[in-house]
Scaffold this active site. Structure first.
Site, short mmCIF file in Angstrom:
data_model
loop_
_atom_site.label_atom_id
_atom_site.label_comp_id
_atom_site.label_asym_id
_atom_site.label_seq_id
_atom_site.Cartn_x
_atom_site.Cartn_y
_atom_site.Cartn_z
N ALA A 25 0.95 -1.18 0.13
CA ALA A 25 -0.05 0.08 -0.06
C ALA A 25 0.81 1.26 -0.07
O ALA A 25 1.62 1.56 0.93
CB ALA A 25 -0.80 -0.10 1.35
N VAL A 30 7.65 8.75 2.10
CA VAL A 30 8.99 7.92 2.26
C VAL A 30 8.92 6.66 2.84
O VAL A 30 9.46 5.55 2.36
CB VAL A 30 9.98 8.70 2.68
CG1 VAL A 30 9.49 8.99 4.29
CG2 VAL A 30 11.38 8.18 2.65
N ASP A 31 7.78 6.37 3.78
CA ASP A 31 8.02 5.28 4.68
C ASP A 31 7.45 3.94 3.53
O ASP A 31 7.96 2.85 3.66
CB ASP A 31 7.10 5.07 5.87
CG ASP A 31 7.56 6.37 6.82
OD1 ASP A 31 8.76 6.44 7.00
OD2 ASP A 31 6.64 7.09 7.17
N CYS A 120 -9.65 4.60 9.32
CA CYS A 120 -9.15 4.16 7.81
C CYS A 120 -8.50 3.14 7.97
O CYS A 120 -8.53 1.99 7.12
CB CYS A 120 -8.32 5.12 7.50
SG CYS A 120 -7.51 4.83 5.71
N CYS A 217 -6.35 13.74 6.10
CA CYS A 217 -6.12 13.87 4.85
C CYS A 217 -7.19 14.82 4.09
O CYS A 217 -6.76 15.46 3.10
CB CYS A 217 -5.76 12.46 4.35
SG CYS A 217 -7.44 11.46 4.50
#
Length: 375
Positions: A25, A30-31, A120, A217
């Site tokens: 996903a 960056v992760d 989420c 978000c």
């Protein structure tokens, strides 16, 4: 020191030594980018997927520190191209609205303060996306969360804190159960953030220097009051009172407030006042001095468990907000299915709508959603 750290990384990554087809996903950060790169480097068959979750308003400011926006999807696509892995975008806008955004609105309408990131993870990433694994031809799901999964000698999968104490994200993941833990991997959970940045530079990833996401978000301008009013919550006036019911002021709607709030109360008083409770039925906001925020226990419902429900009285620790250091507590399941948690020392700002997450050392036992009122 560096040798020990390298050895720890090698041991941690050996968990995924068996080659698998892994769906990553990719949020555009960056992760998750490094997660995909590490898995490919190990020889896994890696596929990237980004979720289109919401429409970014045209009036929203650009350059916001959010996740899952169109810009983030494009960043994820660039990383996938750099790594040479298949990449797909899945449109979950309607389901995200139903399961996360609508829940966010209804929680505020009820006088609670929701946690959309935990919802989420529970309903989208480890809900809908997890259920798509087989259809997408994948064995495992990988994300960029800072958490770890280990299998104990009994064969039970355990969810444990990420090794970077400043980045641990298990508070958002308490809804994971055995079926999820058995088919999920967190490639960066054993790393500290600076090391993830170093790896991103080594892999020459376009997201190597991308800033962290911060805001909710789907509210990129961070104006959640405007968002709530645009989505059906009226500006309903009410009273601001003290614990004795004495009127101190008025307000334009309880959705402007959350338990523990100090600023923006519109009250001039001889000492700082904090929101201690919200009553959606009467539109009443109760305030008090900081000591009045203290609670010694809480009730929660909608419990989930990583390895089975509690039996008897649990003694361990808990967190009642993200990035809070867990503190000692006891907990037990009541006959009606609710969770009662008692704190060894009183805690400030026990906020209805947030999660309480139970820990045994660094292991997540489970969690639930905090209810209004005292036990």
């Amino acid at each position: 020191m560096k040798a020990a750290a390298a050895a720890k990384e090698a041991v941690a990554m050996s968990v995924t030594a068996e080659k698998k087809r892994v769906l990553v996903a990719m949020s555009g950060g960056v992760d998750s980018s490094v997660s995909a790169a590490l898995l490919k480097e190990q020889g896994h068959e890696v596929m990237g997927v980004s979720l289109q979750l919401y429409e970014r308003p045209e009036s929203a400011p650009t350059g916001g520190r959010t996740c899952c926006s169109l810009t983030d999807v494009l960043d994820a696509a660039r990383v996938a191209k750099r790594l040479g892995i298949p990449f797909e975008v899945i449109d979950l806008r309607q389901r995200f609205k139903e399961l996360v955004m609508d829940n966010f609105v209804e929680e505020y309408r009820a006088g609670r303060t929701p946690n959309p990131c935990a919802r989420c993870n529970e309903r989208i990433k480890f809900g809908i996306l997890f259920e798509m694994l087989a259809g997408l031809g994948a064995d495992l799901l990988a994300t960029g969360h800072y958490a770890r999964i280990e299998r104990d000698p009994r064969g039970i999968f355990q969810l444990r804190k990420g090794l970077d104490p400043g980045k641990d994200q298990t508070y958002f993941l308490f809804g994971m159960q055995q079926e999820h833990l058995a088919r999920t991997i967190f490639p960066v959970g054993h790393l500290e953030k600076p090391r993830v940045r170093e790896l991103a530079e080594r892999f020459n990833l376009p997201t190597a220097r991308k800033q962290e996401s911060q805001e909710i978000c789907f509210i990129p301008d961070d104006d959640y009051v405007r968002f709530l009013e645009d989505n059906g919550i009226p500006a309903r006036a009410g009273e601001i009172v003290d614990a004795a019911g004495t009127r101190l002021g008025s307000h334009d709607g309880i959705h402007h407030f959350t338990v523990g709030q100090r600023r923006g109360l519109g009250i001039a008083w001889r000492e700082p006042l904090y929101v201690t409770s919200l009553d959606a039925g009467t539109a009443r906001v109760t305030v008090g001095a900081r000591p009045e925020l203290l609670r010694s226990s809480l009730l929660a419902d909608q419990c989930t468990w990583t390895a089975g429900p509690l039996s008897g009285v649990f003694e361990g620790s808990c967190a009642i907000r993200y990035r809070q250091k867990p503190f000692p507590c006891t907990a037990e399941l009541l006959a009606d299915g609710r969770l009662k948690v008692e704190f060894r020392e009183p805690q400030h700002s026990v906020t209805p709508g947030q999660a309480v997450v139970l820990y045994d050392g660094d292991r997540v036992v489970g969690g639930a959603w905090i209810l209004p009122g005292a036990p």
